[in-house]
Design a protein around this motif. Structure first.
Motif: not given
Length: 291
Positions: A84-102
């Motif tokens: 949930f970001e910028d007022g919008l809900l997504s049924l897709k998680g953020s962990w893969n993106t965060l793992r790549s960022s790390l």
């Protein structure tokens, strides 16, 4: 079979995105027995309320709730299953993106990233650059990396004001980072105790519930004040010396306009007037109190 991890994540998301009256309305609309125990939405337990809702809904109902009820638009949630970001809900998680960022930050800054994240993860509340540097005994200057970590969404601001800033890791992101850093997993959030009372069989003790809510709010205030005295005392004193009724009025005018601002100003000043505090002036106490 119910995926308990998704239920807990939905609970955290609902609690963060909606206020008590909204959770109350959602629970009543879903005909959840827990919410029939109360007439006042402000006395419900947020954890219990959010869990009761999260445990009976699926993804489609969750999306419908966010479309029907207005969530806090400034809230951020980056879970394994939901975002949930910028007022919008997504049924897709953020962990893969965060793992790549790390991984990207590790390539750029080496093990400094892990060291800083470990300090933040092991610190309750927010953490500022000086605290991080002190805990790392000067091995790392965290200041240049913190902005990068925030931009890559691994950490978020915990407090910000007057040139001072603290960061923290979101509750739903913490398990991922702990796994990646080889830290012990945090204890799973306890499942709220089940409500066994049946409506109509026993009278609800609203006085006791109100007392519990007051105690919770007192503890929350004491925790906040302790953190303030420990980390932001000088900044708060500086703010207090500059603050005045005209500053407050100007702020409210910017928010509500030159006509509507006065209602809010009057309400705030009346609340301060009811507080039982000593009246002082530049030479000391006056012996009088406001309350």
């Amino acid at each position: 079979m119910v995926d308990e991890d998704k239920v807990i994540e939905r609970k955290i998301l609902l609690k963060r995105a909606f206020q008590k009256p909204q959770l109350f309305e959602i629970g009543r609309n879903l005909a959840i027995p827990y919410f029939e125990l109360f007439e006042n939405p402000w006395v419900i337990d947020e954890d219990q309320a959010a869990y009761e809702i999260a445990s009976i809904i699926g993804d489609s109902q969750l999306k419908e709730i966010f479309e029907t009820h207005k969530p806090k638009s400034w809230v951020v949630f980056r879970g394994e299953h939901y975002t949930f970001e910028d007022g919008l809900l997504s049924l897709k998680g953020s962990w893969n993106t965060l793992r790549s960022s790390l991984q990207e930050l590790r390539k750029r800054h080496g093990d400094k990233v892990d060291k800083i994240l470990k300090v933040i993860l092991e610190t309750s509340g927010g953490c500022n650059p000086l605290e991080i540097a002190e805990k790392l005994k000067g091995q790392v200057d965290p200041a240049p990396l913190l902005a990068d970590m925030e931009r890559m969404k691994l950490i978020v601001p915990f407090y910000e004001g007057d040139g001072y800033k603290e960061w923290t890791v979101l509750e739903e992101v913490s398990p991922l980072l702990r796994l990646e850093l080889g830290l012990a997993k945090p204890e799973k959030a306890a499942k709220p105790s089940e409500v066994t009372k049946v409506v109509g069989e026993e009278e609800v003790d609203y006085v006791a519930m109100e007392r519990q809510e007051i105690e919770r709010m007192d503890n929350e205030l004491n925790t906040y004040l302790t953190e303030l005295l420990k980390k932001r005392l000088n900044a708060t004193i500086k703010f207090g010396k500059k603050f005045s009724i005209s500053v407050l009025a100007d702020y409210l005018i910017k928010l509500f306009g030159p006509v509507l601002y006065f209602d809010s100003l009057l309400s705030i000043t009346q609340q301060y007037g009811l507080a039982d505090v000593e009246i002082i002036h530049e030479k000391g106490g006056t012996g009088m109190r406001t309350g």
